[in-house]
Design a protein around this motif. Structure first.
Motif, PDB file in Angstrom:
ATOM      1  N   GLN A 178       0.922  -1.326  -0.376  1.00  0.00           N
ATOM      2  CA  GLN A 178      -0.115  -0.575  -0.490  1.00  0.00           C
ATOM      3  C   GLN A 178       1.262   1.477   0.401  1.00  0.00           C
ATOM      4  OE1 GLN A 178      -3.278   0.359   0.237  1.00  0.00           O
ATOM      5  NE2 GLN A 178      -3.290  -1.916  -0.684  1.00  0.00           N
ATOM      6  N   GLU A 179       0.589   1.810  -1.049  1.00  0.00           N
ATOM      7  CA  GLU A 179       1.406   3.097  -1.257  1.00  0.00           C
ATOM      8  C   GLU A 179       0.901   4.102  -0.587  1.00  0.00           C
ATOM      9  OE1 GLU A 179       4.374   5.213  -5.102  1.00  0.00           O
ATOM     10  OE2 GLU A 179       2.495   5.333  -5.126  1.00  0.00           O
ATOM     11  N   GLY A 180       1.040   5.580  -0.049  1.00  0.00           N
ATOM     12  CA  GLY A 180       0.619   6.337   1.548  1.00  0.00           C
ATOM     13  C   GLY A 180      -0.492   5.734   1.710  1.00  0.00           C
ATOM     14  N   THR A 211      -6.434   8.527  -0.192  1.00  0.00           N
ATOM     15  CA  THR A 211      -6.884   7.434  -1.756  1.00  0.00           C
ATOM     16  C   THR A 211      -4.996   6.977  -1.517  1.00  0.00           C
ATOM     17  OG1 THR A 211      -5.617   9.321  -3.127  1.00  0.00           O
ATOM     18  CG2 THR A 211      -7.781   9.659  -2.487  1.00  0.00           C
ATOM     19  N   PRO A 212      -5.490   5.785  -0.745  1.00  0.00           N
ATOM     20  CA  PRO A 212      -4.351   4.900  -0.917  1.00  0.00           C
ATOM     21  C   PRO A 212      -3.648   4.158  -1.766  1.00  0.00           C
ATOM     22  CG  PRO A 212      -5.444   3.915   0.541  1.00  0.00           C
ATOM     23  CD  PRO A 212      -6.210   4.991   0.062  1.00  0.00           C
ATOM     24  N   ASN A 213      -2.618   3.656  -3.162  1.00  0.00           N
ATOM     25  CA  ASN A 213      -3.004   3.161  -3.962  1.00  0.00           C
ATOM     26  C   ASN A 213      -1.885   1.580  -4.054  1.00  0.00           C
ATOM     27  OD1 ASN A 213      -3.826   5.348  -5.169  1.00  0.00           O
ATOM     28  ND2 ASN A 213      -1.526   6.149  -5.951  1.00  0.00           N
ATOM     29  N   THR A 214      -2.407   0.777  -4.364  1.00  0.00           N
ATOM     30  CA  THR A 214      -2.273  -0.860  -4.357  1.00  0.00           C
ATOM     31  C   THR A 214      -1.318  -0.632  -5.442  1.00  0.00           C
ATOM     32  OG1 THR A 214      -4.125  -1.544  -3.044  1.00  0.00           O
ATOM     33  CG2 THR A 214      -2.838  -3.100  -4.209  1.00  0.00           C
ATOM     34  N   LYS A 215      -0.007  -1.181  -5.247  1.00  0.00           N
ATOM     35  CA  LYS A 215       1.165  -1.475  -6.047  1.00  0.00           C
ATOM     36  C   LYS A 215       1.974  -2.951  -6.231  1.00  0.00           C
ATOM     37  CE  LYS A 215       2.338   3.430  -6.866  1.00  0.00           C
ATOM     38  NZ  LYS A 215       3.469   4.252  -7.606  1.00  0.00           N
ATOM     39  N   LEU A 216       2.042  -3.377  -6.874  1.00  0.00           N
ATOM     40  CA  LEU A 216       2.605  -4.798  -7.218  1.00  0.00           C
ATOM     41  C   LEU A 216       4.351  -5.042  -6.467  1.00  0.00           C
ATOM     42  CD1 LEU A 216       2.812  -7.736  -8.246  1.00  0.00           C
ATOM     43  CD2 LEU A 216       3.689  -7.110 -10.271  1.00  0.00           C
ATOM     44  N   SER A 217       4.235  -5.172  -5.856  1.00  0.00           N
ATOM     45  CA  SER A 217       6.134  -5.461  -4.132  1.00  0.00           C
ATOM     46  C   SER A 217       7.045  -6.350  -4.862  1.00  0.00           C
ATOM     47  CB  SER A 217       5.643  -5.514  -3.086  1.00  0.00           C
ATOM     48  OG  SER A 217       5.015  -6.460  -3.040  1.00  0.00           O
ATOM     49  N   GLU A 218       6.186  -7.690  -5.785  1.00  0.00           N
ATOM     50  CA  GLU A 218       6.865  -8.911  -6.093  1.00  0.00           C
ATOM     51  C   GLU A 218       6.065  -9.774  -6.678  1.00  0.00           C
ATOM     52  OE1 GLU A 218       9.832 -11.977  -3.598  1.00  0.00           O
ATOM     53  OE2 GLU A 218       8.803 -10.522  -2.775  1.00  0.00           O
ATOM     54  N   LEU A 219       6.553 -10.425  -7.756  1.00  0.00           N
ATOM     55  CA  LEU A 219       5.418 -11.333  -8.291  1.00  0.00           C
ATOM     56  C   LEU A 219       6.769 -13.065  -9.562  1.00  0.00           C
ATOM     57  CD1 LEU A 219       3.458 -11.154 -11.517  1.00  0.00           C
ATOM     58  CD2 LEU A 219       5.703 -13.181 -11.944  1.00  0.00           C
ATOM     59  N   THR A 220       6.543 -14.120  -8.523  1.00  0.00           N
ATOM     60  CA  THR A 220       7.781 -15.198  -8.979  1.00  0.00           C
ATOM     61  C   THR A 220       7.565 -15.963 -10.023  1.00  0.00           C
ATOM     62  OG1 THR A 220       9.109 -14.317  -6.980  1.00  0.00           O
ATOM     63  CG2 THR A 220       9.482 -16.593  -7.938  1.00  0.00           C
ATOM     64  N   ILE A 221       7.478 -16.390 -11.014  1.00  0.00           N
ATOM     65  CA  ILE A 221       7.408 -17.951 -12.133  1.00  0.00           C
ATOM     66  C   ILE A 221       8.505 -18.716 -11.817  1.00  0.00           C
ATOM     67  CG2 ILE A 221       5.509 -16.569 -13.210  1.00  0.00           C
ATOM     68  CD1 ILE A 221       8.234 -16.578 -15.899  1.00  0.00           C
ATOM     69  N   GLY A 222       8.032 -20.715 -12.205  1.00  0.00           N
ATOM     70  CA  GLY A 222       9.152 -20.794 -11.891  1.00  0.00           C
ATOM     71  C   GLY A 222       9.195 -21.827  -9.957  1.00  0.00           C
ATOM     72  N   ARG A 223      10.412 -22.259 -10.645  1.00  0.00           N
ATOM     73  CA  ARG A 223      10.881 -22.122  -9.451  1.00  0.00           C
ATOM     74  C   ARG A 223      12.429 -21.505  -8.629  1.00  0.00           C
ATOM     75  NH1 ARG A 223      15.088 -25.175  -8.104  1.00  0.00           N
ATOM     76  NH2 ARG A 223      15.463 -26.379 -10.214  1.00  0.00           N
ATOM     77  N   PHE A 224      12.752 -20.907  -7.587  1.00  0.00           N
ATOM     78  CA  PHE A 224      13.597 -19.640  -7.432  1.00  0.00           C
ATOM     79  C   PHE A 224      14.543 -20.490  -5.979  1.00  0.00           C
ATOM     80  CE2 PHE A 224      16.216 -16.120  -7.417  1.00  0.00           C
ATOM     81  CZ  PHE A 224      15.711 -15.117  -8.757  1.00  0.00           C
ATOM     82  N   HIS A 225      15.303 -21.096  -6.179  1.00  0.00           N
ATOM     83  CA  HIS A 225      15.540 -21.490  -5.303  1.00  0.00           C
ATOM     84  C   HIS A 225      17.231 -21.723  -4.991  1.00  0.00           C
ATOM     85  CE1 HIS A 225      16.386 -24.332  -1.419  1.00  0.00           C
ATOM     86  NE2 HIS A 225      16.886 -24.913  -1.888  1.00  0.00           N
ATOM     87  N   ILE A 226      17.625 -21.257  -4.280  1.00  0.00           N
ATOM     88  CA  ILE A 226      19.062 -20.941  -4.449  1.00  0.00           C
ATOM     89  C   ILE A 226      19.957 -22.347  -3.300  1.00  0.00           C
ATOM     90  CG2 ILE A 226      21.464 -19.663  -3.746  1.00  0.00           C
ATOM     91  CD1 ILE A 226      20.608 -17.998  -5.938  1.00  0.00           C
TER      92      ILE A 226
END
Length: 444
Positions: free
Chosen positions: A286-288, A293-308
């Protein structure tokens, strides 16, 4: 610079008539073939006063640099006179290297000079360099004779290997199986063919490689195949993100019949629900939030397998071999990126930042403190950063006492800055409470 002090030193110096002479490059002289080259370095620096934190004007920098350059030339001439009198022979200048750099975030101008000269057995030139024309150390005397100093230029026949590829993301779509035209399962080579080049490449271990486009998009390759992708609003440590090139991408996802731009854009509740339904790993902020009038924005998106998997420490330069040979042997194992000026940067396993020129040769080295991981959301970052060790350089280590700087070469102290001049390097250590914390060196 105190011009009264400068004037006084010139008056005093001009009253001394040296027994030996300094001759310009190209003078008609016979070189003492058995003598070794004389190598002298000098550096002067001065601060720039700015108002309200503004960047210094180019005119200010040029004024300060001009005064410093004159002082450097004078110092080089005086040093040559000393060397000449020590050896009891005239000297002929072979090469002069002068450099101007901004340091300390543009608050300091530094001008350095290194001069190479040879003793001579005889000269037939009429005019020598004196205290009255010391600025002529950078001039060349043209002669029809053949007894002059020759310079050699080495041409790198493999220069084409350092040609810069450009990142070009033409397909900006993200789907559950494909990002910017790179599909899960594609090879690293195929991915680079699609986008030109990655901004940062980190060989995590023997079978995994992390790559980014800009500062917000990360790709994980395993056994040379893409297995995962992560977008994060704050992906990398600030100290690292500030060093790599920006590449903004207007990424889009398909939501029902709409191609939705999702990077730093306000999203409706309908869009949030649609993204959550389509992608297994997605987060918002949530921004603001405390405004009307707060805005919802994307903070993270992952596809596939992300493991180190368990990371390995990249090689660290110890100073035991030539640094360009070290790069030639170890470059594929080092962290590499393109900085904001499109220069190639290599990062070792002990926080050594190395800048390369277009021929792939090292021009400078920075010794840096560890990155703060606060607010950085790259998956596995804590693990891969933990293997990076404190910096080392020619037997000097992070948090060593200030006195350790003398291991590298001749030192001069200016408050919390220690200037070091060595045959191959010149630069400054920064100290805090008597301990060395960082440094910046140029390769001579």
């Amino acid at each position: 610079m105190n011009k009264k002090v400068l004037l006084a030193s010139l008056v005093i110096f001009s009253s001394h008539v040296p027994a030996a002479q300094i001759w310009m490059k190209g003078s008609d002289c016979d070189i003492n073939e058995s003598a070794t080259v004389i190598n002298v370095f000098r550096q002067h620096f001065d601060s720039i006063t700015t108002l309200m934190g503004k960047e210094p004007r180019r005119e200010q920098i040029e004024t300060v640099a001009t005064d410093l350059l004159d002082g450097v030339k004078r110092s080089l001439f005086e040093a040559l006179i000393e060397k000449s009198e020590e050896q009891g022979r005239d000297l002929i200048i072979d090469k002069v290297v002068l450099k101007e750099r901004l340091k300390d975030n543009g608050k300091l101008v530094a001008v350095s000079g290194r001069i190479f000269a040879y003793p001579v057995t005889a000269c037939r030139t009429k005019t020598a360099i004196t205290a009255d024309n010391y600025e002529m150390i950078t001039a060349t005397a043209f002669s029809k004779k053949t007894h002059t100093v020759s310079s050699q230029i080495t041409i790198d026949l493999n220069a084409k290997r350092a040609e810069q590829k450009v990142t070009q993301v033409k397909d900006t779509a993200i789907t559950p199986t494909e990002v910017f035209g790179i599909a899960l399962g594609d090879t690293f080579t195929a991915a680079e063919q699609q986008i030109g080049r990655f901004t940062l490449v980190w060989p995590v271990n023997s079978h995994q490689k992390l790559a980014t486009i800009g500062r917000n998009h990360a790709f994980l390759f395993e056994h040379d195949k893409l297995v995962g992708y992560q977008y994060a609003f704050t992906l990398l440590p600030v100290a690292l993100a500030n060093l790599i090139n920006i590449h903004d991408i207007d990424a889009k996802v398909q939501v029902e019949d709409e191609s939705l731009a999702i990077i730093n854009r306000p999203l409706s509740q309908h869009h949030v629900s649609a993204l959550t339904a389509r992608y297994a790993h997605v987060a918002f902020f949530q921004e603001g939030r405390y405004t009307k009038t707060p805005n919802t924005k994307l903070s993270e998106l992952t596809i596939g397998r992300f493991h180190i998997d368990e990371p390995t420490t990249p090689p660290c330069y110890q100073g035991k071999t030539d640094i360009d040979l070290f790069i030639e042997q170890q470059q594929s194992h080092l962290i590499q990126w393109q900085d904001v000026e499109h220069k190639t940067i290599l990062y070792t396993g002990c926080h050594q930042l190395m800048e390369l020129n277009k021929l792939g040769k090292v021009t400078s080295v920075k010794l840096q403190e560890a990155w703060s991981l606060r607010n950085a959301n790259l998956i596995g970052l804590a693990s891969i950063s933990q293997v990076l060790l404190p910096w080392q350089f020619y037997g000097i280590s992070y948090l060593d006492p200030q006195s350790a700087a003398s291991k590298l070469g001749k030192v001069e102290r200016f408050y919390d800055t220690i200037e070091v001049a060595a045959p191959k390097w010149v630069g400054h250590f920064k100290a805090y409470e008597g301990q060395l914390v960082s440094a910046e060196f140029e390769k001579m």
